[in-house]
Design a protein around this motif. Structure first.
Motif, short mmCIF file in Angstrom:
data_model
loop_
_atom_site.label_atom_id
_atom_site.label_comp_id
_atom_site.label_asym_id
_atom_site.label_seq_id
_atom_site.Cartn_x
_atom_site.Cartn_y
_atom_site.Cartn_z
N GLU A 166 0.00 9.76 -4.94
CA GLU A 166 0.21 11.15 -4.48
C GLU A 166 1.05 11.93 -5.48
O GLU A 166 0.80 13.11 -5.73
CB GLU A 166 0.84 11.15 -3.09
CG GLU A 166 -0.20 10.84 -2.03
CD GLU A 166 0.35 10.73 -0.61
OE1 GLU A 166 -0.43 10.37 0.27
OE2 GLU A 166 1.56 11.01 -0.41
N LYS A 221 0.27 4.27 -2.54
CA LYS A 221 -0.13 5.59 -2.02
C LYS A 221 0.86 6.66 -2.51
O LYS A 221 0.46 7.73 -2.99
CB LYS A 221 -0.12 5.52 -0.49
CG LYS A 221 -0.49 6.79 0.23
CD LYS A 221 -0.72 6.46 1.72
CE LYS A 221 -1.01 7.71 2.52
NZ LYS A 221 0.18 8.44 2.91
N ARG A 229 -4.98 11.94 -3.47
CA ARG A 229 -4.86 11.59 -2.05
C ARG A 229 -6.16 10.95 -1.60
O ARG A 229 -7.24 11.47 -1.91
CB ARG A 229 -4.64 12.85 -1.21
CG ARG A 229 -3.24 13.31 -1.22
CD ARG A 229 -3.07 14.59 -0.40
NE ARG A 229 -1.72 15.08 -0.62
CZ ARG A 229 -0.66 14.61 0.04
NH1 ARG A 229 -0.81 13.69 0.97
NH2 ARG A 229 0.54 15.06 -0.23
N TYR A 230 -6.05 9.83 -0.88
CA TYR A 230 -7.27 9.13 -0.44
C TYR A 230 -7.20 8.81 1.04
O TYR A 230 -6.12 8.64 1.59
CB TYR A 230 -7.43 7.81 -1.22
CG TYR A 230 -7.60 8.03 -2.71
CD1 TYR A 230 -8.82 8.48 -3.22
CD2 TYR A 230 -6.55 7.79 -3.58
CE1 TYR A 230 -8.97 8.69 -4.58
CE2 TYR A 230 -6.68 8.00 -4.94
CZ TYR A 230 -7.90 8.44 -5.44
OH TYR A 230 -8.03 8.66 -6.78
N ASP A 231 -8.42 8.70 1.66
CA ASP A 231 -8.43 8.22 3.04
C ASP A 231 -8.18 6.71 3.02
O ASP A 231 -8.20 6.08 1.97
CB ASP A 231 -9.75 8.59 3.75
CG ASP A 231 -10.95 8.03 3.01
OD1 ASP A 231 -10.77 7.06 2.24
OD2 ASP A 231 -12.06 8.57 3.17
N LYS A 232 -7.97 6.15 4.20
CA LYS A 232 -7.53 4.75 4.26
C LYS A 232 -8.54 3.77 3.63
O LYS A 232 -8.15 2.92 2.82
CB LYS A 232 -7.21 4.38 5.72
CG LYS A 232 -6.50 3.04 5.80
CD LYS A 232 -5.96 2.76 7.16
CE LYS A 232 -5.36 1.37 7.22
NZ LYS A 232 -6.20 0.31 6.68
N PRO A 233 -9.83 3.87 3.97
CA PRO A 233 -10.76 2.88 3.38
C PRO A 233 -10.79 2.96 1.85
O PRO A 233 -10.81 1.94 1.16
CB PRO A 233 -12.13 3.28 3.95
CG PRO A 233 -11.82 4.12 5.14
CD PRO A 233 -10.49 4.76 4.93
N THR A 234 -10.72 4.19 1.29
CA THR A 234 -10.74 4.30 -0.18
C THR A 234 -9.45 3.69 -0.75
O THR A 234 -9.49 2.96 -1.74
CB THR A 234 -10.84 5.80 -0.61
OG1 THR A 234 -11.85 6.41 0.17
CG2 THR A 234 -11.14 5.92 -2.08
N LEU A 235 -8.33 4.01 -0.11
CA LEU A 235 -7.06 3.46 -0.60
C LEU A 235 -7.08 1.93 -0.54
O LEU A 235 -6.63 1.26 -1.48
CB LEU A 235 -5.89 4.02 0.23
CG LEU A 235 -4.52 3.59 -0.29
CD1 LEU A 235 -4.19 4.29 -1.61
CD2 LEU A 235 -3.43 3.89 0.72
N ASP A 236 -7.66 1.38 0.53
CA ASP A 236 -7.76 -0.10 0.64
C ASP A 236 -8.52 -0.68 -0.55
O ASP A 236 -8.14 -1.70 -1.11
CB ASP A 236 -8.44 -0.49 1.95
CG ASP A 236 -7.51 -0.32 3.16
OD1 ASP A 236 -6.29 -0.13 2.93
OD2 ASP A 236 -8.00 -0.37 4.30
N ARG A 280 0.82 -1.22 0.00
CA ARG A 280 0.00 0.00 0.00
C ARG A 280 0.85 1.27 0.00
O ARG A 280 0.49 2.27 -0.60
CB ARG A 280 -0.89 0.02 1.25
CG ARG A 280 -2.09 -0.87 1.15
CD ARG A 280 -2.84 -0.83 2.50
NE ARG A 280 -3.97 -1.73 2.47
CZ ARG A 280 -3.88 -3.06 2.51
NH1 ARG A 280 -2.69 -3.64 2.56
NH2 ARG A 280 -4.95 -3.83 2.48
#
Ligand code: KIV
Ligand code: ZN
Length: 379
Positions: A341, A337, A346-353, A333
């Motif tokens: 970037e 990430k 830029r994403y919050d954690k749930p979206t990045l997951d 991850r």
């Protein structure tokens, strides 16, 4: 006090002998000028007796460069030495590199000769070369398999005859580093006039040990190394210039330096690979495509935290723009990430997951995920 190691580049002689690597005189001049800019001390420009083209190349390179010594190869044969001497007439600093087999295998099977006759021929060759140039290097071919006492006797005799440099080649790439280092140490201990000449190292890579053997030679007293760009050369190649230069630079505590501008290594490597039709393997040390590329999740995470975690030199030190984080199914991850970037996402954690799960599916199919693929993914 750091000690200087002289770089003798034989890309245009031992390297150019390789099938498919032949260059025209004009191409050789381009490479020679780049080698001069790189800061090599000696350029072995060719073997003048071998062909009119090689003779002409030595003449033209002699005219084209001014800083490095230009060296011409010859066997320990009068006609060869005459051709080398003639070809070097335009060199500001010229050197004849003459020599003969020194192992019993070569003496018996190649020359049908004896140690006594080889000794005489070697001395005569050096004396004849001295009539053309002051700087004469003698090579004791197949020194890697030669009897040590005879090799020392030969070294002493050619230095007495006027050799300024004595090359102890591991022609067949047979030696192990410890053994080769001891060979050089033995010469320093047993040759009474050894300090009147420079001892040179010339290794082949048949067992993949050319760089290790070269460094062992330096650590035991040799002060000239014979190398080629990208390690090209007969069979498995010669010691590679970039590996020795960077080993001495990265491991400063060894106490050696060279005159090479290491930031020119990558461009010169590319030039030689391109011109000689000899692509560099991706995992080649220093100049390979993957030399500064990180692909596994653990390494990428560590590298992104601090480059020193996984890099022992800066890519810019060898002329590479920047390190690469290659996104594959082994990436984590953190690397994804980081790349997103850099692309402005830029994403919050749930979206990045969520993106990461889809990224892995894509990476399993495409093997390598590039920026275009990532854009598709985030859309
Ligand atoms: O490998 C070798 O021994 C050589 C000599 C001609 C120096 O290339
Ligand atoms: Zn060689």
């Amino acid at each position: 006090m750091s000690q200087r190691v002289f770089i003798f580049d034989t890309t245009l002689r031992d390297g150019e002998q390789v099938p498919g690597c032949q260059l025209t005189t004009e191409e050789k001049i381009i490479v020679a000028k780049e080698l001069e800019r790189l800061g090599v001390d000696i350029i072995e420009a060719g073997f003048p007796i071998s062909s009119p083209g090689d003779f002409r190349s030595v003449v033209e390179i002699s005219k084209a460069v001014s800083e490095p010594t230009v060296c011409a190869l010859s066997r320990a044969v009068k006609g060869d030495i005459d051709a080398a001497g003639e070809a070097l007439k335009w060199a500001k600093k010229g050197r004849i590199h003459t020599g003969i087999g020194s192992s019993d295998i070569h003496i018996r099977n190649k020359f049908g000769s004896t140690r006594e006759k080889i000794l005489e021929q070697a001395v005569a060759a050096v004396k004849h070369a001295k009539t053309y140039v002051e700087d004469v290097e003698f090579y004791a071919e197949d020194a890697g398999r030669a009897d040590l006492a005879f090799l020392s006797q030969l070294t002493e005799a050619v230095i007495n005859a006027g050799a300024t440099v004595v090359n102890i080649p591991d022609t067949t790439g047979y030696c192990l580093p410890d053994e080769y280092g001891k060979k050089i140490a033995y010469i320093y201990e047993h040759v009474s006039n050894v300090h009147q000449a420079t001892i040179s190292i010339h290794c082949h890579n048949d067992l993949g040990l050319a760089t290790a053997n070269t460094l062992a030679g330096v650590m035991n007293g040799a002060r000239q190394v014979e190398v080629t760009m990208n390690g090209i050369g007969e069979r498995a190649g010669n010691t590679s210039l970039e590996e020795v230069v960077m080993a001495l630079k990265v491991r400063k505590e060894l106490g050696f330096f060279t005159n090479v501008d290491s930031t020119r290594l990558f461009p010169v490597s590319n030039l030689v690979a391109e011109m000689m039709h000899m692509p560099v393997q991706a995992n080649k040390a220093i100049v390979g495509r993957n030399a500064f590329a990180h692909s596994s999740g653990i390494h990428q995470d560590g590298f992104l935290k601090h480059s020193e975690n996984y890099e022992i030199m800066n890519p810019q030190d060898v002329g590479v723009d920047k390190s690469l984080i290659v996104l594959t199914a082994r990436s984590g991850r953190h690397a994804l990430k980081h790349r997103l970037e850099l692309l402005g996402f830029r994403y919050d954690k749930p979206t990045l997951d969520g993106i990461y799960t889809r990224f892995l599916d894509m990476a399993d199919i495409r093997k390598e995920v590039n920026d275009k693929d990532l854009m598709e993914l985030v859309r």
